[in-house]
Write an enzyme that holds these catalytic residues in place. Sequence first.
Site, PDB file in Angstrom:
ATOM      1  N   GLY A   9       0.834  -1.201   0.000  1.00 55.54           N
ATOM      2  CA  GLY A   9       0.000   0.000   0.000  1.00 55.54           C
ATOM      3  C   GLY A   9       0.860   1.239   0.000  1.00 55.54           C
ATOM      4  O   GLY A   9       2.066   1.187  -0.291  1.00 55.54           O
ATOM      5  N   GLY A  10       0.238   2.374   0.345  1.00 50.74           N
ATOM      6  CA  GLY A  10       0.933   3.652   0.296  1.00 50.74           C
ATOM      7  C   GLY A  10       2.053   3.765   1.297  1.00 50.74           C
ATOM      8  O   GLY A  10       3.015   4.498   1.081  1.00 50.74           O
ATOM      9  N   MET A  11       1.945   3.053   2.441  1.00 45.40           N
ATOM     10  CA  MET A  11       2.956   3.176   3.487  1.00 45.40           C
ATOM     11  C   MET A  11       4.080   2.155   3.347  1.00 45.40           C
ATOM     12  O   MET A  11       5.188   2.395   3.791  1.00 45.40           O
ATOM     13  CB  MET A  11       2.306   3.033   4.862  1.00 45.40           C
ATOM     14  CG  MET A  11       1.429   4.188   5.257  1.00 45.40           C
ATOM     15  SD  MET A  11       0.870   4.068   6.970  1.00 45.40           S
ATOM     16  CE  MET A  11      -0.159   2.617   6.894  1.00 45.40           C
ATOM     17  N   GLY A  12       3.780   1.005   2.759  1.00 43.86           N
ATOM     18  CA  GLY A  12       4.790  -0.038   2.683  1.00 43.86           C
ATOM     19  C   GLY A  12       4.183  -1.343   2.210  1.00 43.86           C
ATOM     20  O   GLY A  12       3.255  -1.349   1.401  1.00 43.86           O
ATOM     21  N   VAL A  63       3.424  -5.792   3.324  1.00 41.26           N
ATOM     22  CA  VAL A  63       3.306  -6.818   4.359  1.00 41.26           C
ATOM     23  C   VAL A  63       3.841  -8.134   3.793  1.00 41.26           C
ATOM     24  O   VAL A  63       3.518  -8.500   2.650  1.00 41.26           O
ATOM     25  CB  VAL A  63       1.842  -6.999   4.808  1.00 41.26           C
ATOM     26  CG1 VAL A  63       1.753  -8.042   5.912  1.00 41.26           C
ATOM     27  CG2 VAL A  63       1.265  -5.677   5.289  1.00 41.26           C
ATOM     28  N   ASP A 112      -7.686   3.931  10.453  1.00 40.93           N
ATOM     29  CA  ASP A 112      -7.839   3.477   9.060  1.00 40.93           C
ATOM     30  C   ASP A 112      -8.613   2.164   9.013  1.00 40.93           C
ATOM     31  O   ASP A 112      -8.181   1.180   8.417  1.00 40.93           O
ATOM     32  CB  ASP A 112      -6.467   3.317   8.402  1.00 40.93           C
ATOM     33  CG  ASP A 112      -6.561   3.200   6.869  1.00 40.93           C
ATOM     34  OD1 ASP A 112      -7.611   3.609   6.316  1.00 40.93           O
ATOM     35  OD2 ASP A 112      -5.622   2.704   6.248  1.00 40.93           O
TER      36      ASP A 112
END
Length: 829
Positions: free
Chosen positions: A62-65, A67, A176
């Site tokens: 996603g936008g942050m990193g 998994v 979120d």
Amino acid sequence: MFAQDGIRWTKLDRLACGKCGTALDVSELDPFSQMVCPSCGTEQTVPARFGTFLLVERLGSGGMGAVYRAMDPTLGRFVAIKVMKAEMGDDPALVESFLREARAAAALNHPNIVQIYSCGQEQGQPYIVMELVGGGRLDQLMEGGKKVDEVRLLEISLDVAEGLKAANEVGLVHGDIKPANILFDKSGRARIVDFGLAMFVNRQQEMGGIWGTPYYIAPERARGGKADHRSDIYSLGATMFHALAGRPPFDGKTAADVVVARLKRPPPNLRELAPSVQPQTAALIERMMAADPVNRYPTCASLLADMRSALASARAARSPTSIVSRNKKIDRSHLIVLGAAALILLLAAILFIRHSTRAAREAEKIARAAAEQRKQAATNQPARAQSQEQDESEGVEVTKTESGRVRIGVTVFTGEIETEIVRACEALADNPAKTFEDLGRIATNVPANSARMMWLRVLQAVPLWAQGQTSQAEDLLRQVAALPLTQRRGHPVYMPQQIAQYLIGDLGEDRFKQERKEWPAWFSDVAGFLNGIKLAYTGNVDQAILAFDAYTSTNRIDPAWAYAMRPAAQRWLETLKGWKQVERDTLSRAGAGDIDGARAALQAYLASAPAFMRGPAKRAEERIAAKEEEMRAELEARRERERLSVIQKDFDAIDAWLAEQTPLIMQQKDFRRVANAARDLAGRMQTEEGKAQAGIILEHAERLQQLRDILGRELRDAPYNRPDRELGGEAVGATALGLRVAVPGRGTILRPWEQVSPRLFVLLGRHLADSVPRSAEEKADLYLSLAIASAYFGAYEPASALFQQALETHPPIASAAHRLLPGSAPPAN
């Protein structure tokens, strides 16, 4: 080193086969690619190394990193690792906040929250190590616009709300909530993931962006406000809307379009998109998605109560016929199944007939006892003590349905006593106290502890509730619920006791529904009406409206006493419906900031409203109080922002002033002029913080002037005669105009301060500190002044070394040192 999607990890050169242990050369293969062991033929994934972990598979990004499924070799278990992009680690303060909140989230040990094992930073990338949950995600159930079954969704949402409640109780906000962050374990239980990332949410907004999936973001966050527990409630409501409707509540070509749509209009009508959704579920989601946070559920605990009620309603609404489609063609395999089913039904029918015959014999026994009692009364036989069972057998009717099932009909009140009850209930809406007294008078003419007495006590609870005397009503019901009865289960004497037990909470909803199936339809109508009164005074207006509407709209009128409260119920139904508008207007005032007006309107309404409306009014007052608290917090935050803004203006003025003084400090070294200007600067400061900072700068300037004075005073007796290319001779003194230098062959010259470098200025001061005898306190004070000079000249490493030397020379100087040069070294313990 290898990178993908902004995530860095280390490639492996060699790998041992997981089955046979053969050493494999994987240096030419990309991480996460597939390979086959040449020895045993086992296919396996090429992992990547991240710190001490082996990344085996990317589960999502996603936008942050991203998994990853990973192996923790230390504990020998698979885990999930969420790795933030490297750019997220560029801000040390943000990383520290991230780690602090992740540790706080790790302390949460709740069955509906994915457990965080550890967190840290690797190659500049913050990461979280979590429990690996392998039962899928909610967004996978919704792929392609699929709608999620209402009962299943409410079960999932209950799990999520339980997890949010546990987090909110320790001050954590998720920020979120969305389908992709709702996972399922192997048992199907919902688990929330990504707690510990809330600071990224608020930090992103501080930087001017909108964080959070646009479909589910709360309006206040879209406007740039902070996330709190009510934002999570909104996001969960939007997620439920999407799951039931098959589409998000708001949509657009871009994320910005989605947010703008939410800010401009309310959500669509859920039941227009999904007509099968129960009204209670739709009302629940509508409140969760209220634009103003004050109109949402104030706490997760209050949300859970209504969510459980909605789940019970959705389960009850299910029809067995919905399980099997009527339009399917029956083929040969279906005939086989139907034949087997018919055989099972035949066996069940035999058992049922045996049971029904036994029940019929019991009912006939009751009927014979009732006939015998009537016969004795008709022939004026002498009265004798009768058992309660004989007394209550009067009015029992036994009938058989076409299917052969035995049904027991019950007539509780007849004749004059029924007429008196109906007459007593005529005043219920306008004068409930009179109804209570009249029912009590009627009760004096019926046997104690009889079913009629218990019914009258249950009916007396209604006017007590109507007067707002809730504790007295519940005490009355507890007396009925606690009466010891000698009859066998299934006897009509248990009817009022079952209602009493249900109303005080001793008999659960499902059990009560099962019990009342054996009794006439009027019993359920009366129970529903009584429960409606209880719902009204507890503030559950929507459910009370449904209960009163069901009681008033039925076309049943017999027995008359059971429906004698219908006129009052109709009045109360209109009152509750009118309250909805009053509530909206009152909360709208509160939402607009008119708290006093909202409370005044609420009190004005209560002055003429039935007493049982105190319950709904109390809920409204709680929401007004929540809005008041929110406004108070916003006011305090605004005042704090204004205060900080003024402080910042002072600090900006100090920075501008320092820039103006740079030539005087760096070149002319006219520290006296700087000190005089600093005094004037302190007088112009508007805040205590600004005055304090200007005071520190004044003290700096005075110390620098003292340092120059020491050079002029002590170099005469302790000249600096070490070789120095810049000095070109021996430093033998100083004046206000410059440094006195003895140059071989030229005599003593005066070098202007503009020609003395900061390095030389500090070097001469250090020479005097080390060579001239002085006390430890005086020497430490001189080291501190030299540290300040080095800091002003931009020599931060020498400044730190001199600062530390001052502390070591005279430890009591620590307080002054940390005040004058904060951050130069760790504070003293």
